[in-house]
Scaffold this active site. Structure first.
Site, mmCIF file in Angstrom:
data_model
loop_
_atom_site.group_PDB
_atom_site.id
_atom_site.type_symbol
_atom_site.label_atom_id
_atom_site.label_comp_id
_atom_site.label_asym_id
_atom_site.label_seq_id
_atom_site.Cartn_x
_atom_site.Cartn_y
_atom_site.Cartn_z
ATOM 1 N N CYS A 14 0.839 -1.203 0.000
ATOM 2 C CA CYS A 14 0.000 0.000 0.000
ATOM 3 C C CYS A 14 0.874 1.253 0.000
ATOM 4 O O CYS A 14 0.739 2.130 0.867
ATOM 5 C CB CYS A 14 -0.935 -0.012 1.198
ATOM 6 N N ARG A 21 -2.165 7.513 -6.999
ATOM 7 C CA ARG A 21 -2.334 7.515 -8.445
ATOM 8 C C ARG A 21 -2.926 6.227 -9.005
ATOM 9 O O ARG A 21 -3.938 6.242 -9.713
ATOM 10 C CB ARG A 21 -0.961 7.759 -9.129
ATOM 11 N N HIS A 81 11.211 -5.872 -5.242
ATOM 12 C CA HIS A 81 10.556 -6.166 -6.517
ATOM 13 C C HIS A 81 10.915 -7.544 -7.042
ATOM 14 O O HIS A 81 10.042 -8.313 -7.441
ATOM 15 C CB HIS A 81 10.931 -5.107 -7.563
ATOM 16 N N LYS A 99 8.390 0.894 -11.508
ATOM 17 C CA LYS A 99 9.778 0.966 -11.930
ATOM 18 C C LYS A 99 10.664 1.154 -10.695
ATOM 19 O O LYS A 99 10.209 1.740 -9.700
ATOM 20 C CB LYS A 99 9.986 2.083 -12.956
#
Length: 339
Positions: A14, A21, A81, A99
């Site tokens: 979160c 966005r 990631h 990214k």
């Protein structure tokens, strides 16, 4: 023909950017159904799910087993990631990750390999490439400024609080991965892949992460891109394309508000003119593009390969900057007592 059902997406984490966005855009999209929201803080998962939709899930592992999930959106800190992108792909889910896709080229190549092998969409979430102004700039590049000679791009943001994750090396912080990848991706967008890092410099901050940098890239035909970035600066978001007959400048290039008309100018033969373009919501466009990629994973293969090439560029920037730092250190010879 029956309409396609929305893509069921589970949200892993979160982060503030996701709440500000991406989740509003997903909640408003007819192509997306927010199925679940996972957080390691149960109260946060409940709060976010109540706000945007879906079921709260207690942790990331359980999200991967959530029933009838099509895809996972990963806005976790950079250093997390790779693990969760790979685990989500192994669980059979399409992936949209903020990214950088991972923090190292080898990890990104492995993620791309697994996605291709499993027939899954793997998308790195650069919003700006979905704004139509850049497609228009490509046409202007062909029609207005002659042969491209050089590119420059800058993306810099004001200082963040001392406890911001951008300052934490253990979470993959630093200006290169946070803002530097935007000018690098813009150079790919206009010059293509396979660019060479001619030189680079990174300046470290007190926590050990890089806080600003400069990079010189070269294409095989000699066209160069001069790139700058930082996170201790006045806000700047711009690129310029210089040609044999003119120049194109784009301001607020990477993060334009959805209601802002693009600021694109063309200089040619001593005249300067603005290009009138409509405002566009690049976040909504990115969400729609991801849904389309899930329905046709083959359509995003080239983009995934660009992500792998971008990760290679960031590794090369680090290496070039380290070499530059070694040369500077070697050139500083202590002077003797006589000065």
């Amino acid at each position: 023909m029956r309409p396609q059902r929305p893509v069921r997406v589970g949200v892993m984490g979160c982060a503030e950017f996701a709440l500000r966005r991406m989740l509003p855009a997903m909640a408003d999209s007819p192509d997306i159904e927010l199925a679940a929201v996972a957080s390691r803080r149960p109260a946060t998962a409940r709060e976010v799910a109540a706000r945007f939709g879906g079921s709260p899930v207690r942790d990331y592992e359980r999200l991967l087993d959530f029933p009838d999930l099509d895809a996972v959106y990963i806005p976790l800190p950079n250093a997390l990631h790779a693990e969760w992108v790979l685990r989500a792909l192994d669980a059979g889910h399409h992936v949209l990750a903020e990214k950088p896709l991972t923090t190292r080229a080898g990890l990104t190549r492995e993620a791309v390999r697994r996605a291709e092998g499993r027939g899954l969409a793997l998308v790195e979430n650069f919003l700006f490439v979905h704004h139509p102004q850049h497609a228009r700039v490509r046409r202007l590049l062909q029609d207005e400024i002659g042969e491209l000679r050089q590119m420059s791009a800058v993306f810099a943001i004001p200082p963040r609080p001392a406890d911001d994750i951008r300052h934490r090396p253990d979470l993959g912080g630093g200006a290169l991965l946070d803002v530097g990848v935007y000018p690098l991706r813009a150079a790919q967008h206009f010059l293509g892949t396979g660019l060479t890092v001619v030189g680079a410099a990174l300046r470290q901050g007190p926590t050990g992460v890089d806080v600003e940098g400069s990079v010189l890239l070269r294409r095989a035909d000699g066209v160069c891109a001069q790139l700058s970035f930082g996170m201790e600066h006045a806000y700047t978001s711009r690129y310029e394309l210089w040609g044999s007959a003119g120049r194109i400048t784009v301001n607020r290039a990477f993060t334009p508000p959805a209601d802002q008309r693009p600021d694109v100018t063309v200089e040619r033969d001593g005249a300067v003119r603005g290009i009138a373009l409509p405002a566009a919501d690049q976040c909504a466009a990115a969400v729609a593009a991801f849904a389309a990629a899930v329905r046709d994973p083959e359509s995003c293969r080239a983009a995934a390969q660009r992500s792998a090439d971008l990760a290679r560029l960031t590794d090369d920037v680090r290496a070039a900057a380290a070499e530059d730092a070694r040369h500077i250190t070697a050139a500083v010879v202590p002077q003797g007592p006589g000065g």
